[in-house]
Structure formats: structure tokens, C-alpha cells
Design a protein around this motif. Structure first.
Motif, PDB file in Angstrom:
ATOM      1  N   LEU A  88       2.519  -0.178  -0.908  1.00  0.00           N
ATOM      2  CA  LEU A  88       2.357  -1.415  -0.155  1.00  0.00           C
ATOM      3  C   LEU A  88       2.590  -2.602  -1.087  1.00  0.00           C
ATOM      4  CD1 LEU A  88       1.621  -2.694   2.570  1.00  0.00           C
ATOM      5  CD2 LEU A  88      -0.759  -2.717   1.799  1.00  0.00           C
ATOM      6  N   PRO A  89       3.838  -3.043  -1.187  1.00  0.00           N
ATOM      7  CA  PRO A  89       4.110  -4.226  -2.000  1.00  0.00           C
ATOM      8  C   PRO A  89       3.318  -5.424  -1.476  1.00  0.00           C
ATOM      9  CG  PRO A  89       6.148  -3.092  -1.440  1.00  0.00           C
ATOM     10  CD  PRO A  89       5.060  -2.461  -0.618  1.00  0.00           C
ATOM     11  N   ASP A  90       2.900  -6.272  -2.378  1.00  0.00           N
ATOM     12  CA  ASP A  90       2.084  -7.426  -2.013  1.00  0.00           C
ATOM     13  C   ASP A  90       2.702  -8.224  -0.865  1.00  0.00           C
ATOM     14  OD1 ASP A  90       0.450  -6.631  -4.089  1.00  0.00           O
ATOM     15  OD2 ASP A  90       0.838  -8.396  -5.338  1.00  0.00           O
ATOM     16  N   GLY A  91       4.001  -8.440  -0.941  1.00  0.00           N
ATOM     17  CA  GLY A  91       4.672  -9.239   0.087  1.00  0.00           C
ATOM     18  C   GLY A  91       4.549  -8.660   1.487  1.00  0.00           C
ATOM     19  N   TYR A  92       4.601  -7.320   1.613  1.00  0.00           N
ATOM     20  CA  TYR A  92       4.450  -6.679   2.922  1.00  0.00           C
ATOM     21  C   TYR A  92       3.066  -6.950   3.481  1.00  0.00           C
ATOM     22  CZ  TYR A  92       8.659  -3.739   2.355  1.00  0.00           C
ATOM     23  OH  TYR A  92       9.937  -3.277   2.208  1.00  0.00           O
ATOM     24  N   ALA A  93       2.047  -6.734   2.635  1.00  0.00           N
ATOM     25  CA  ALA A  93       0.665  -6.932   3.086  1.00  0.00           C
ATOM     26  C   ALA A  93       0.440  -8.390   3.466  1.00  0.00           C
ATOM     27  CB  ALA A  93      -0.316  -6.493   2.006  1.00  0.00           C
ATOM     28  N   CYS A  94       0.899  -9.310   2.630  1.00  0.00           N
ATOM     29  CA  CYS A  94       0.714 -10.735   2.919  1.00  0.00           C
ATOM     30  C   CYS A  94       1.409 -11.121   4.224  1.00  0.00           C
ATOM     31  CB  CYS A  94       1.232 -11.583   1.764  1.00  0.00           C
ATOM     32  SG  CYS A  94       0.211 -11.468   0.278  1.00  0.00           S
ATOM     33  N   ALA A  95       2.590 -10.576   4.468  1.00  0.00           N
ATOM     34  CA  ALA A  95       3.311 -10.868   5.713  1.00  0.00           C
ATOM     35  C   ALA A  95       2.560 -10.300   6.916  1.00  0.00           C
ATOM     36  CB  ALA A  95       4.725 -10.301   5.657  1.00  0.00           C
ATOM     37  N   ASP A  96       2.091  -9.050   6.804  1.00  0.00           N
ATOM     38  CA  ASP A  96       1.348  -8.436   7.912  1.00  0.00           C
ATOM     39  C   ASP A  96       0.076  -9.214   8.226  1.00  0.00           C
ATOM     40  OD1 ASP A  96       3.211  -6.391   8.138  1.00  0.00           O
ATOM     41  OD2 ASP A  96       1.946  -4.877   7.148  1.00  0.00           O
ATOM     42  N   LEU A  97      -0.655  -9.594   7.186  1.00  0.00           N
ATOM     43  CA  LEU A  97      -1.949 -10.255   7.355  1.00  0.00           C
ATOM     44  C   LEU A  97      -1.826 -11.762   7.544  1.00  0.00           C
ATOM     45  CD1 LEU A  97      -3.772  -8.312   4.507  1.00  0.00           C
ATOM     46  CD2 LEU A  97      -4.331  -8.159   6.955  1.00  0.00           C
ATOM     47  N   ARG A  98      -0.648 -12.298   7.178  1.00  0.00           N
ATOM     48  CA  ARG A  98      -0.452 -13.751   7.171  1.00  0.00           C
ATOM     49  C   ARG A  98      -1.445 -14.419   6.228  1.00  0.00           C
ATOM     50  NH1 ARG A  98       0.409 -12.873  13.142  1.00  0.00           N
ATOM     51  NH2 ARG A  98       2.667 -12.762  13.296  1.00  0.00           N
ATOM     52  N   TRP A  99      -1.576 -13.805   5.056  1.00  0.00           N
ATOM     53  CA  TRP A  99      -2.483 -14.286   4.011  1.00  0.00           C
ATOM     54  C   TRP A  99      -1.671 -14.782   2.826  1.00  0.00           C
ATOM     55  CZ3 TRP A  99      -6.954 -10.331   2.786  1.00  0.00           C
ATOM     56  CH2 TRP A  99      -7.846 -10.276   3.869  1.00  0.00           C
ATOM     57  N   PRO A 100      -2.232 -15.735   2.090  1.00  0.00           N
ATOM     58  CA  PRO A 100      -1.595 -16.103   0.809  1.00  0.00           C
ATOM     59  C   PRO A 100      -1.815 -14.992  -0.218  1.00  0.00           C
ATOM     60  CG  PRO A 100      -3.613 -17.367   1.136  1.00  0.00           C
ATOM     61  CD  PRO A 100      -3.386 -16.563   2.402  1.00  0.00           C
ATOM     62  N   LEU A 101      -0.932 -14.936  -1.189  1.00  0.00           N
ATOM     63  CA  LEU A 101      -0.965 -13.879  -2.189  1.00  0.00           C
ATOM     64  C   LEU A 101      -2.299 -13.818  -2.934  1.00  0.00           C
ATOM     65  CD1 LEU A 101       0.520 -11.623  -3.738  1.00  0.00           C
ATOM     66  CD2 LEU A 101       1.442 -13.411  -5.246  1.00  0.00           C
ATOM     67  N   ASP A 102      -2.845 -14.949  -3.328  1.00  0.00           N
ATOM     68  CA  ASP A 102      -4.087 -14.939  -4.100  1.00  0.00           C
ATOM     69  C   ASP A 102      -5.251 -14.361  -3.309  1.00  0.00           C
ATOM     70  OD1 ASP A 102      -4.070 -17.241  -2.461  1.00  0.00           O
ATOM     71  OD2 ASP A 102      -5.356 -18.365  -3.844  1.00  0.00           O
ATOM     72  N   LEU A 103      -5.321 -14.637  -2.010  1.00  0.00           N
ATOM     73  CA  LEU A 103      -6.388 -14.072  -1.176  1.00  0.00           C
ATOM     74  C   LEU A 103      -6.236 -12.562  -1.068  1.00  0.00           C
ATOM     75  CD1 LEU A 103      -8.818 -14.274   0.711  1.00  0.00           C
ATOM     76  CD2 LEU A 103      -7.210 -14.810   2.573  1.00  0.00           C
ATOM     77  N   TYR A 104      -5.000 -12.095  -0.857  1.00  0.00           N
ATOM     78  CA  TYR A 104      -4.762 -10.658  -0.771  1.00  0.00           C
ATOM     79  C   TYR A 104      -5.141  -9.958  -2.071  1.00  0.00           C
ATOM     80  CZ  TYR A 104      -2.391  -6.190  -0.766  1.00  0.00           C
ATOM     81  OH  TYR A 104      -2.114  -4.847  -0.901  1.00  0.00           O
ATOM     82  N   GLN A 105      -4.665 -10.475  -3.185  1.00  0.00           N
ATOM     83  CA  GLN A 105      -4.928  -9.824  -4.471  1.00  0.00           C
ATOM     84  C   GLN A 105      -6.412  -9.836  -4.829  1.00  0.00           C
ATOM     85  OE1 GLN A 105      -2.098 -11.890  -7.017  1.00  0.00           O
ATOM     86  NE2 GLN A 105      -0.609 -10.240  -6.769  1.00  0.00           N
ATOM     87  N   SER A 106      -7.111 -10.923  -4.566  1.00  0.00           N
ATOM     88  CA  SER A 106      -8.543 -10.962  -4.892  1.00  0.00           C
ATOM     89  C   SER A 106      -9.337 -10.035  -3.978  1.00  0.00           C
ATOM     90  CB  SER A 106      -9.086 -12.390  -4.843  1.00  0.00           C
ATOM     91  OG  SER A 106      -9.025 -12.917  -3.539  1.00  0.00           O
ATOM     92  N   SER A 107      -8.960  -9.949  -2.730  1.00  0.00           N
ATOM     93  CA  SER A 107      -9.650  -9.042  -1.793  1.00  0.00           C
ATOM     94  C   SER A 107      -9.372  -7.587  -2.151  1.00  0.00           C
ATOM     95  CB  SER A 107      -9.210  -9.326  -0.356  1.00  0.00           C
ATOM     96  OG  SER A 107      -9.589 -10.629   0.026  1.00  0.00           O
ATOM     97  N   ARG A 108      -8.134  -7.295  -2.543  1.00  0.00           N
ATOM     98  CA  ARG A 108      -7.796  -5.932  -2.974  1.00  0.00           C
ATOM     99  C   ARG A 108      -8.582  -5.556  -4.223  1.00  0.00           C
ATOM    100  NH1 ARG A 108      -1.939  -5.625  -4.488  1.00  0.00           N
ATOM    101  NH2 ARG A 108      -2.747  -6.483  -6.415  1.00  0.00           N
ATOM    102  N   ALA A 109      -8.693  -6.462  -5.176  1.00  0.00           N
ATOM    103  CA  ALA A 109      -9.470  -6.203  -6.394  1.00  0.00           C
ATOM    104  C   ALA A 109     -10.940  -5.941  -6.047  1.00  0.00           C
ATOM    105  CB  ALA A 109      -9.348  -7.377  -7.358  1.00  0.00           C
ATOM    106  N   GLU A 110     -11.444  -6.652  -5.071  1.00  0.00           N
ATOM    107  CA  GLU A 110     -12.825  -6.444  -4.623  1.00  0.00           C
ATOM    108  C   GLU A 110     -13.012  -5.045  -4.042  1.00  0.00           C
ATOM    109  OE1 GLU A 110     -16.075  -8.796  -1.831  1.00  0.00           O
ATOM    110  OE2 GLU A 110     -14.093  -9.699  -2.122  1.00  0.00           O
ATOM    111  N   LEU A 111     -12.029  -4.563  -3.285  1.00  0.00           N
ATOM    112  CA  LEU A 111     -12.099  -3.212  -2.710  1.00  0.00           C
ATOM    113  C   LEU A 111     -12.000  -2.142  -3.793  1.00  0.00           C
ATOM    114  CD1 LEU A 111      -9.919  -3.636   0.514  1.00  0.00           C
ATOM    115  CD2 LEU A 111     -12.421  -3.605   0.329  1.00  0.00           C
ATOM    116  N   VAL A 112     -11.202  -2.388  -4.802  1.00  0.00           N
ATOM    117  CA  VAL A 112     -11.107  -1.447  -5.928  1.00  0.00           C
ATOM    118  C   VAL A 112     -12.450  -1.392  -6.639  1.00  0.00           C
ATOM    119  CG1 VAL A 112     -10.050  -1.035  -8.186  1.00  0.00           C
ATOM    120  CG2 VAL A 112      -8.608  -1.666  -6.233  1.00  0.00           C
ATOM    121  N   GLU A 113     -13.017  -2.558  -6.915  1.00  0.00           N
ATOM    122  CA  GLU A 113     -14.305  -2.637  -7.610  1.00  0.00           C
ATOM    123  C   GLU A 113     -15.418  -1.939  -6.811  1.00  0.00           C
ATOM    124  OE1 GLU A 113     -17.059  -3.510 -10.515  1.00  0.00           O
ATOM    125  OE2 GLU A 113     -14.901  -3.819 -10.630  1.00  0.00           O
ATOM    126  N   ALA A 114     -15.360  -2.043  -5.496  1.00  0.00           N
ATOM    127  CA  ALA A 114     -16.367  -1.420  -4.629  1.00  0.00           C
ATOM    128  C   ALA A 114     -16.099   0.071  -4.410  1.00  0.00           C
ATOM    129  CB  ALA A 114     -16.415  -2.137  -3.282  1.00  0.00           C
TER     130      ALA A 114
END
Length: 160
Positions: free
Chosen positions: A48-74
Motif C-alpha cells: 500500500l504505497p502512501d499515495g494510494y492510501a492518502c487518495a482513498d482516505l482523502r488524507w494529507p500524507l503527514d496524517l496518514y504516516q503519523s496514524s500508521r506509525a501509531e498503529l505500528v506502535e500499538a
């Protein structure tokens, strides 16, 4: 929706999960997306390249990456930055393949995982779920001989 999956199983127990409840609202939304994404497959893992996820979610890259890091940490997902592969941890506790055809399809998906750490997590989770509802013989489905596993790596398979 034509072809492909029509739904994924999400256990209602997610709403009692300390891991899930302990993350932000954005991370919860991302986790639900990763569980139900059109990119998801029967092995619980996909590129799942970042761009695909951001396009699907309509999220900015920084929000996607920080949320993904949070899920990894959890410990809700595993992520390999080098291959952009995501694995929803404990996938097979709720979405184990049923029957020989699904098992064979899942085996092919697992063998195609580029990331060695992700593939190992998928194999471990599958075998751990074997004692629950996963049909036997799970060992035949995902266990690869050491030489086949080595040849399946990016370096040895010419993808390095």
C-alpha cells in the motif's frame, strides 16, 4: 462492486480491544480502513504505497504516516517501509481461509510477499491460528522449505 471481495469479518470485540481503544480517532479510522481496504486480501497483507492510501482516505500524507506509525506502535499492524507492505496483525484469528482452495490462494499470496519480516509474521500468525478454526493441514499451506524460503527473498529471487 464487481468481482473481488464483498466484505471482511471484523469482530465486534474490536470495541473492547485495549490496543484499538488506546489509539487516536484518526488511527482507529485508519485501522478500519486497513481491515476493509479494497487492497486487502485473504492473507491480511498487501502493498500500500502512501499515495494510494492518502487518495482513498482523502488524507494529507503527514496524517496518514503519523496514524500508521501509531498503529505500528500499538501492535495493530506491521509495516515495512522498504516495500510499503502492511500486515494487519492477528488477521487469521478472524479471517482464516476456509477450505483447500482458499488455503492454496492464501499460500500464493504469502509466497509473493516481498518483505521477509512481514512474510514471517504472516506465517507465524497463520500457524498460531491453526489451533482455532483454521482447517488442517495448515503446515502444508504455509510452511516452505528453507531453500524455497531463501529463494523467495528479494535478494535471491533477483528482486534486490
Amino acid at each position: 462492486m464487481s468481482g473481488g471481495r464483498q466484505f471482511n469479518m471484523i469482530a465486534p470485540a474490536i470495541w473492547r480491544s485495549a490496543r484499538f481503544l488506546g489509539v487516536s480517532s484518526d488511527a482507529k479510522a485508519l485501522h478500519l480502513y486497513l481491515l476493509t481496504s479494497p487492497h486487502q486480501n485473504s492473507a491480511g497483507t498487501y502493498c500500500l504505497p502512501d499515495g494510494y492510501a492518502c487518495a482513498d482516505l482523502r488524507w494529507p500524507l503527514d496524517l496518514y504516516q503519523s496514524s500508521r506509525a501509531e498503529l505500528v506502535e500499538a501492535e495493530l499492524i506491521a509495516f515495512d517501509e522498504e516495500t510499503s507492505e502492511i500486515y494487519v496483525l492477528r488477521w487469521f484469528q478472524h479471517c482464516a481461509p476456509k477450505g483447500p482452495k482458499q488455503q492454496a490462494g492464501t499460500r500464493r499470496l504469502v509466497e509473493a510477499i516481498e518483505s521477509d519480516p512481514i512474510r514471517e509474521k504472516v506465517e507465524d500468525d497463520y500457524l498460531a491460528a491453526e489451533g482455532s478454526d483454521t482447517p488442517a493441514p495448515a503446515a502444508d499451506v504455509l510452511s516452505l522449505s528453507p531453500s524455497k524460503r531463501l529463494m523467495g527473498t528479494r535478494l535471491m529471487g533477483g528482486r534486490g
